[in-house]
Design an enzyme around this catalytic site. Structure first.
Site, short mmCIF file in Angstrom:
data_model
loop_
_atom_site.label_atom_id
_atom_site.label_comp_id
_atom_site.label_asym_id
_atom_site.label_seq_id
_atom_site.Cartn_x
_atom_site.Cartn_y
_atom_site.Cartn_z
CB THR A 132 52.50 12.29 32.94
OG1 THR A 132 53.36 11.45 32.21
CG2 THR A 132 52.25 11.63 34.28
CG ASP A 133 52.94 9.64 28.13
OD1 ASP A 133 53.68 9.94 29.08
OD2 ASP A 133 53.37 9.51 26.96
CD GLU A 134 56.87 9.54 32.62
OE1 GLU A 134 57.34 8.92 33.58
OE2 GLU A 134 57.43 10.50 32.09
CE1 TYR A 158 55.59 13.29 37.59
CE2 TYR A 158 56.09 11.80 35.77
CZ TYR A 158 55.52 12.97 36.25
OH TYR A 158 54.87 13.82 35.39
CE LYS A 162 50.93 14.51 37.32
NZ LYS A 162 50.66 15.94 37.64
P1 NAD Z 1 58.35 21.36 36.54
O1 NAD Z 1 59.05 20.42 37.47
O2 NAD Z 1 59.13 22.11 35.54
O3 NAD Z 1 57.55 22.46 37.39
C1 NAD Z 1 56.77 22.13 38.50
C2 NAD Z 1 56.37 23.43 39.19
O4 NAD Z 1 55.53 23.10 40.30
C3 NAD Z 1 57.55 24.22 39.72
O5 NAD Z 1 57.44 25.59 39.39
C4 NAD Z 1 57.46 24.02 41.23
O6 NAD Z 1 57.98 25.12 41.97
C5 NAD Z 1 55.96 23.87 41.41
N1 NAD Z 1 55.62 23.15 42.65
C6 NAD Z 1 56.15 21.95 43.08
N2 NAD Z 1 55.61 21.63 44.26
C7 NAD Z 1 54.71 22.61 44.57
C8 NAD Z 1 53.83 22.82 45.67
N3 NAD Z 1 53.79 21.96 46.70
N4 NAD Z 1 53.04 23.92 45.66
C9 NAD Z 1 53.10 24.80 44.63
N5 NAD Z 1 53.92 24.66 43.59
C10 NAD Z 1 54.72 23.57 43.56
O7 NAD Z 1 57.20 20.49 35.87
P2 NAD Z 1 56.63 20.52 34.38
O8 NAD Z 1 57.49 19.69 33.52
O9 NAD Z 1 56.32 21.91 33.99
O10 NAD Z 1 55.26 19.71 34.59
C11 NAD Z 1 54.06 20.39 34.96
C12 NAD Z 1 52.93 19.38 35.07
O11 NAD Z 1 52.76 18.72 33.83
C13 NAD Z 1 53.17 18.31 36.11
O12 NAD Z 1 51.96 18.05 36.78
C14 NAD Z 1 53.60 17.11 35.30
O13 NAD Z 1 53.25 15.89 35.95
C15 NAD Z 1 52.81 17.31 34.03
N6 NAD Z 1 53.42 16.74 32.80
C16 NAD Z 1 54.73 16.99 32.49
C17 NAD Z 1 55.26 16.47 31.31
C18 NAD Z 1 56.69 16.76 30.90
O14 NAD Z 1 57.17 16.20 29.91
N7 NAD Z 1 57.41 17.65 31.56
C19 NAD Z 1 54.48 15.70 30.48
C20 NAD Z 1 53.15 15.47 30.83
C21 NAD Z 1 52.63 16.00 31.99
P1 TYD Z 2 63.38 12.17 31.23
O1 TYD Z 2 63.70 13.42 30.47
O2 TYD Z 2 63.87 12.05 32.64
O3 TYD Z 2 61.80 11.99 31.14
P2 TYD Z 2 60.87 10.73 31.56
O4 TYD Z 2 61.66 9.83 32.42
O5 TYD Z 2 59.77 11.39 32.31
O6 TYD Z 2 60.44 10.09 30.27
O7 TYD Z 2 63.95 10.95 30.40
C1 TYD Z 2 63.58 10.72 29.06
C2 TYD Z 2 64.21 9.42 28.63
O8 TYD Z 2 65.64 9.58 28.56
C3 TYD Z 2 63.98 8.26 29.60
O9 TYD Z 2 63.81 7.07 28.86
C4 TYD Z 2 65.27 8.20 30.41
C5 TYD Z 2 66.32 8.68 29.45
N1 TYD Z 2 67.45 9.44 29.98
C6 TYD Z 2 68.77 9.11 29.59
O10 TYD Z 2 68.99 8.16 28.82
N2 TYD Z 2 69.79 9.87 30.08
C7 TYD Z 2 69.60 10.91 30.93
O11 TYD Z 2 70.58 11.57 31.35
C8 TYD Z 2 68.24 11.24 31.33
C9 TYD Z 2 67.96 12.37 32.27
C10 TYD Z 2 67.21 10.47 30.82
#
Ligand code: NAD
Ligand code: TYD
Length: 355
Positions: A132-134, A158, A162
């Site tokens: 993630t960019d975070e 989180y 990461k």
């Molecule tokens: P998500 O929370 O929707 O899904 C995570 C999945 O991982 C789930 O299916 C869960 O069951 C599985 N999981 C969790 N713990 C596990 C374990 N111990 N063993 C096997 N499986 C396990 O997450 P997402 O949003 O699809 O993100 C996927 C990846 O992309 C993550 O690594 C996240 O850090 C990265 N990412 C997410 C975003 C975003 O905006 N969602 C952005 C950039 C990077």
């Molecule tokens: P989120 O979807 O939790 O993603 P991330 O924290 O990984 O960026 O949140 C996106 C942005 O929205 C973040 O700045 C927090 C804010 N946010 C709200 O203002 N209200 C909400 O109910 C949630 C879940 C997030």
């Protein structure tokens, strides 16, 4: 390629599995623990495909080498993680377990497997770590973007977990020679997104006539990417990315949180007007800020654009319209999630006071 996808039952992982299965992967092996965020319903469209298989596995258990050997894996795409910042504030331990220890165990399994491969397959093997960019932390509102050279400065449990996993992946390359590639992406949105994150939570809370919680004053900025654009980028990185390199992925779509929530309200006002005829905007409620809330994220994606020829297909407006339509048409997916797993209450700040 024969690809193992960890976390393939999650939001992005399922998009990756659907993309790979539809685009000619020889075999897609989805390994997932099925935590609260995992959902096999997200894989309904490919569940019976001959080039797809699911295994219920925890990456922390360390037995993954057996699946790699049995399935003759060419590449691992590692997405399994705990992913919600607010949950990491309430309970960081699971984040250390899965994101740090789990990644470490997976790296060890991949290394042992890779060492046992014949030379040709050893050369072409890839371990792709999805991040993630975070990890780069907090940008000021006024200026700056994250490049691949931006120093790591994570703010939340989180992003710290990461960041740690990214460092372990790089160390397994530098120290043991494991052929790794990394990618760091901005906030994703789209279908099958677990409704704890801002966009799906806002859509479903609006449909339920619940308050739409905006943290602080809503001025924090995120950089949004449609999930299928991310999945296409990941398929390019795993197959064409240079070993040892990382790639930033993002759509150059910076929006304040308030603008995102208002855009959802505006689209819902047209697509599913409220019974009382007023705007969903009435439901917007400003609440106590998230602790450690990063102000702004913004990705410079020029490296992946230049080297791998990737560009996003969706604008924020087209992607958001597709996403809202999907939630309106697919309550079979989200109703059980809302009823059985998470009903949409505030997380990450148990003492939060509605302003
Ligand atoms: P998500 O929370 O929707 O899904 C995570 C999945 O991982 C789930 O299916 C869960 O069951 C599985 N999981 C969790 N713990 C596990 C374990 N111990 N063993 C096997 N499986 C396990 O997450 P997402 O949003 O699809 O993100 C996927 C990846 O992309 C993550 O690594 C996240 O850090 C990265 N990412 C997410 C975003 C975003 O905006 N969602 C952005 C950039 C990077
Ligand atoms: P989120 O979807 O939790 O993603 P991330 O924290 O990984 O960026 O949140 C996106 C942005 O929205 C973040 O700045 C927090 C804010 N946010 C709200 O203002 N209200 C909400 O109910 C949630 C879940 C997030």
């Amino acid at each position: 390629m024969r690809i193992m996808v960890t976390g393939g039952a999650g939001f992005i992982g399922s998009a990756v599995c659907r993309h790979l299965v539809a685009n000619g992967a020889e075999r897609v092996v989805n390994v997932d623990k099925l935590t609260y965020a995992g959902n096999l319903g997200s894989l309904r469209d490919i569940a019976d495909s001959p080039n797809y298989v699911f295994h219920h596995v925890d990456i922390c258990d360390g037995g993954l080498i057996n699946f790699m050997q049995a399935e003759r894996i060419d590449a691992v795409m590692h997405l399994a993680a705990e992913t919600h910042v607010d949950r990491s504030i309430d309970g960081p331990e699971a984040f250390v377990e899965t994101n740090v220890v789990g990644t470490f165990r997976l790296l060890n399994a991949a290394l042992e497997y890779w060492r046992g491969l014949p030379p040709g397959r050893r050369r072409s093997f890839r371990f792709h770590h999805i991040s993630t960019d975070e990890v780069f932390g907090d940008l000021p509102f006024e200026s700056g973007v994250f490049t691949e050279d931006t120093p790591y400065a994570p703010s939340s449990p989180y992003s710290a977990s990461k960041a740690a996993s990214d460092h372990f992946v790089r160390a397994w390359h530098e120290t043991y020679g494991l052929p790794v590639v990394l990618s760091n992406c901005s906030n994703n949105y789209g279908p099958y997104h677990f409704p704890e994150k801002l966009i799906p939570l806002t859509i479903l809370n609006a449909l339920a006539e619940k308050p739409l919680l905006v943290y602080g004053n809503g001025a924090n900025i995120r950089d949004w990417l449609y999930v299928e654009d991310h999945a296409r980028a990941l398929a390019l990185v795993v197959s064409k990315g240079r070993v040892g390199e990382s790639y930033n992925i993002g759509g150059r779509v910076e929006r304040t949180n308030l603008a995102v929530v208002e855009a959802i309200c505006a689209q819902l006002d047209v697509r599913r007007p409220r019974a009382k005829g007023t705007s969903f905007r009435e439901l917007i409620t400003f609440v106590t800020d998230r602790p450690g809330h990063d102000r702004r994220y913004a990705i410079d994606a020029s490296k992946i654009e230049r080297e791998l020829g990737w560009t996003p297909r969706e604008t924020f407006e087209t992607g958001l319209a597709k996403t809202i339509d999907w939630y309106l048409e697919n309550d079979w997916w989200w109703k059980p999630v809302r009823e059985q797993r998470y009903a949409g209450e505030r997380l990450g700040n148990s003492k939060a006071i509605v302003a």
